[in-house]
Design a protein around this motif. Sequence first.
Motif, PDB file in Angstrom:
ATOM      1  N   UNK A 148       0.803  -1.390  -0.065  1.00 53.84           N
ATOM      2  CA  UNK A 148      -0.080   0.151   0.092  1.00 53.84           C
ATOM      3  C   UNK A 148       0.804   1.251  -0.122  1.00 53.84           C
ATOM      4  N   UNK A 149       1.864   1.256   0.637  1.00 52.96           N
ATOM      5  CA  UNK A 149       2.881   2.428   0.748  1.00 52.96           C
ATOM      6  C   UNK A 149       3.452   2.564  -0.591  1.00 52.96           C
ATOM      7  N   UNK A 150       3.893   1.684  -1.240  1.00 50.67           N
ATOM      8  CA  UNK A 150       4.298   1.807  -2.618  1.00 50.67           C
ATOM      9  C   UNK A 150       3.503   2.217  -3.680  1.00 50.67           C
ATOM     10  N   UNK A 151       2.195   1.649  -3.305  1.00 45.86           N
ATOM     11  CA  UNK A 151       1.162   2.220  -4.399  1.00 45.86           C
ATOM     12  C   UNK A 151       0.729   3.708  -4.269  1.00 45.86           C
ATOM     13  N   UNK A 152       0.673   4.273  -2.902  1.00 44.65           N
ATOM     14  CA  UNK A 152       0.253   5.554  -2.848  1.00 44.65           C
ATOM     15  C   UNK A 152       0.544   6.699  -4.026  1.00 44.65           C
ATOM     16  N   UNK A 153       1.908   6.809  -4.320  1.00 40.23           N
ATOM     17  CA  UNK A 153       2.246   7.742  -5.255  1.00 40.23           C
ATOM     18  C   UNK A 153       1.449   7.645  -6.601  1.00 40.23           C
ATOM     19  N   UNK A 154       1.036   6.488  -6.808  1.00 42.44           N
ATOM     20  CA  UNK A 154       0.308   6.370  -8.094  1.00 42.44           C
ATOM     21  C   UNK A 154      -1.225   6.513  -8.146  1.00 42.44           C
ATOM     22  N   UNK A 155      -1.866   6.742  -6.857  1.00 39.64           N
ATOM     23  CA  UNK A 155      -3.435   6.870  -6.690  1.00 39.64           C
ATOM     24  C   UNK A 155      -3.793   8.081  -7.565  1.00 39.64           C
ATOM     25  N   UNK A 220     -13.106   1.538   6.728  1.00 39.26           N
ATOM     26  CA  UNK A 220     -11.665   2.107   6.588  1.00 39.26           C
ATOM     27  C   UNK A 220     -11.747   2.127   5.107  1.00 39.26           C
ATOM     28  N   UNK A 221     -12.246   3.272   4.723  1.00 36.25           N
ATOM     29  CA  UNK A 221     -12.527   3.587   3.170  1.00 36.25           C
ATOM     30  C   UNK A 221     -11.300   3.997   2.263  1.00 36.25           C
ATOM     31  N   UNK A 222     -10.043   4.027   2.765  1.00 36.12           N
ATOM     32  CA  UNK A 222      -8.970   4.684   2.160  1.00 36.12           C
ATOM     33  C   UNK A 222      -8.999   4.077   0.788  1.00 36.12           C
ATOM     34  N   UNK A 223      -7.950   4.938  -0.138  1.00 41.36           N
ATOM     35  CA  UNK A 223      -8.161   4.630  -1.650  1.00 41.36           C
ATOM     36  C   UNK A 223      -7.221   3.326  -1.945  1.00 41.36           C
ATOM     37  N   UNK A 224      -6.562   2.821  -0.920  1.00 36.40           N
ATOM     38  CA  UNK A 224      -5.894   1.363  -1.196  1.00 36.40           C
ATOM     39  C   UNK A 224      -5.832   0.852   0.241  1.00 36.40           C
ATOM     40  N   UNK A 233      -4.295  -6.886  -1.349  1.00 37.94           N
ATOM     41  CA  UNK A 233      -4.540  -5.409  -1.133  1.00 37.94           C
ATOM     42  C   UNK A 233      -5.440  -4.804  -2.149  1.00 37.94           C
ATOM     43  N   UNK A 234      -6.501  -3.970  -1.789  1.00 42.11           N
ATOM     44  CA  UNK A 234      -7.435  -3.548  -2.595  1.00 42.11           C
ATOM     45  C   UNK A 234      -7.433  -1.958  -2.822  1.00 42.11           C
ATOM     46  N   UNK A 235      -7.361  -1.723  -4.079  1.00 44.54           N
ATOM     47  CA  UNK A 235      -7.205  -0.556  -4.684  1.00 44.54           C
ATOM     48  C   UNK A 235      -8.710   0.014  -5.145  1.00 44.54           C
ATOM     49  N   UNK A 236      -9.192   0.893  -4.378  1.00 46.28           N
ATOM     50  CA  UNK A 236     -10.451   1.678  -4.508  1.00 46.28           C
ATOM     51  C   UNK A 236     -10.684   2.867  -4.752  1.00 46.28           C
ATOM     52  N   UNK A 237      -9.790   3.477  -5.623  1.00 45.44           N
ATOM     53  CA  UNK A 237      -9.782   4.661  -6.187  1.00 45.44           C
ATOM     54  C   UNK A 237     -10.648   5.079  -7.406  1.00 45.44           C
ATOM     55  N   UNK A 248     -10.395  -3.621 -17.215  1.00 44.48           N
ATOM     56  CA  UNK A 248      -9.269  -4.528 -17.503  1.00 44.48           C
ATOM     57  C   UNK A 248      -7.972  -3.759 -17.477  1.00 44.48           C
ATOM     58  N   UNK A 249      -8.066  -2.785 -18.059  1.00 44.21           N
ATOM     59  CA  UNK A 249      -6.799  -1.702 -18.002  1.00 44.21           C
ATOM     60  C   UNK A 249      -6.303  -1.743 -16.720  1.00 44.21           C
ATOM     61  N   UNK A 250      -7.232  -1.241 -15.806  1.00 43.11           N
ATOM     62  CA  UNK A 250      -7.155  -0.809 -14.372  1.00 43.11           C
ATOM     63  C   UNK A 250      -6.601  -1.923 -13.570  1.00 43.11           C
ATOM     64  N   UNK A 251      -7.369  -3.146 -13.856  1.00 44.51           N
ATOM     65  CA  UNK A 251      -6.859  -4.352 -13.353  1.00 44.51           C
ATOM     66  C   UNK A 251      -5.608  -4.793 -13.582  1.00 44.51           C
ATOM     67  N   UNK A 252      -5.059  -4.557 -14.974  1.00 47.87           N
ATOM     68  CA  UNK A 252      -3.743  -4.897 -15.241  1.00 47.87           C
ATOM     69  C   UNK A 252      -2.641  -4.106 -14.613  1.00 47.87           C
ATOM     70  N   UNK A 253      -3.135  -2.645 -14.606  1.00 45.10           N
ATOM     71  CA  UNK A 253      -1.879  -1.903 -14.141  1.00 45.10           C
ATOM     72  C   UNK A 253      -1.910  -1.986 -12.405  1.00 45.10           C
ATOM     73  N   UNK A 254      -2.965  -2.327 -11.738  1.00 48.66           N
ATOM     74  CA  UNK A 254      -3.064  -2.449 -10.279  1.00 48.66           C
ATOM     75  C   UNK A 254      -2.102  -3.727  -9.849  1.00 48.66           C
TER      76      UNK A 254
END
Length: 398
Positions: A148-155, A220-224, A233-237, A248-254
């Motif tokens: 989640x820490x690593x994904x934060x900059x890409x949100x 806990x509704x955080x974006x990731x 890990x759940x990306x909710x953004x 599918x594009x979102x899924x592949x990138x996440x």
Amino acid sequence: MGQPLPPAGVPTVGVEEEFLLVDPATGVPVPRGREVVAAARERFGLDLDHELLAAQVEAKTGVCHDLAQVRRELVAMRSAVSRAAGEAGCLALAVGAAPLGEPAGPIADLPRYRLIARTFGRLADEQSICGCHVHVGVPDREVAVQVCNHLRPWLPVLVALTANSPLSRGRDTGYASWRTVVWHRWPTAGPPPYFSSWAHYQEVADLLRESGAATDPSMLYWDVRPSCHLPTVEVRVADVAAGPTEALLLTALVRALATTAVADVERGVPAPAVPTEALRPAGWRAARDGLAGRTLDVLSGKQVPVRHLLRRLVRHARPALSANGDLDLVERALAALHRVGCGAERQRRLLARTGTPTDLLDVLTADAPDPLVPAPYPGERRAGGSWPVPLGASREGF
């Protein structure tokens, strides 16, 4: 026959999509979630979930090993949701926020949602918004926190990429993703803090529950976030996508970002400690401008075009995209998306031509033609001009 085993090291994924139920003539939200859930189960063999408002439903894929499987399940789900909505006398829209009518509506008559309504008042009943959540399998919760820490900059980039909610009450909001603005009213929504460990995550979660800002772990509704009940890990953004290829594009990138992050965690590479006070305005600007605009580069502190950040994201994730077998799909989908624009851009173009918001309904239904109309994903072929829609997929997991 069982599901084929994934390539070694490729994490599983699952996708959740929320849909808005509206009157076919006016586009106004209608509280028919219970009827749609019943019709989907009884007539089409699809288990849907109720959402906070009675004018929403949620569909979930099973645990998927590759994007071809995700596509099959998404198309099957959207077809079944649309047909079930028709049985209930309404339309199911794949749109991030209710484009017509009042955004408020009755709360679904379930104990958890009644508690949320009592606790949060008007905030709860103005949530006619629909998102897309992507789960990616991870080894354990300690790794999940670091991912989640690593994904934060890409949100912020993911917000802009998936923006699909420019309208509210029949008028342009000035935002490409109005859903993001509405969603961030919740006290636990938005970019998460930078967590040092799973124990730190639990401390903050306990604090939020003690304050009353969250009535249960799912709030806990955080974006990731680490899933509260799955090893993911759940990306909710994201706004819910207008078509399956954008999902599918979102899924592949996440999945590629998470794959890269797991590798970095295993190598001891720390995530950039981007402050939340940078992520929040970057997310706001991305929600306002969408894919065609600009936002804050949270690593440099400079405002840059969103497409510049998207190219950087793809470069960063490219080795994982290739290893996961998803690079070809991502390159083709991005090329199509750059041609036609994100969902918000497409809605605005149509509205500029017709001037009538109800004209959007046909292109926003869950089973409308895919706006990106790609070539078939490897292993699939067109049949009769449409994607195959098998309904026998597993529903376990996500």
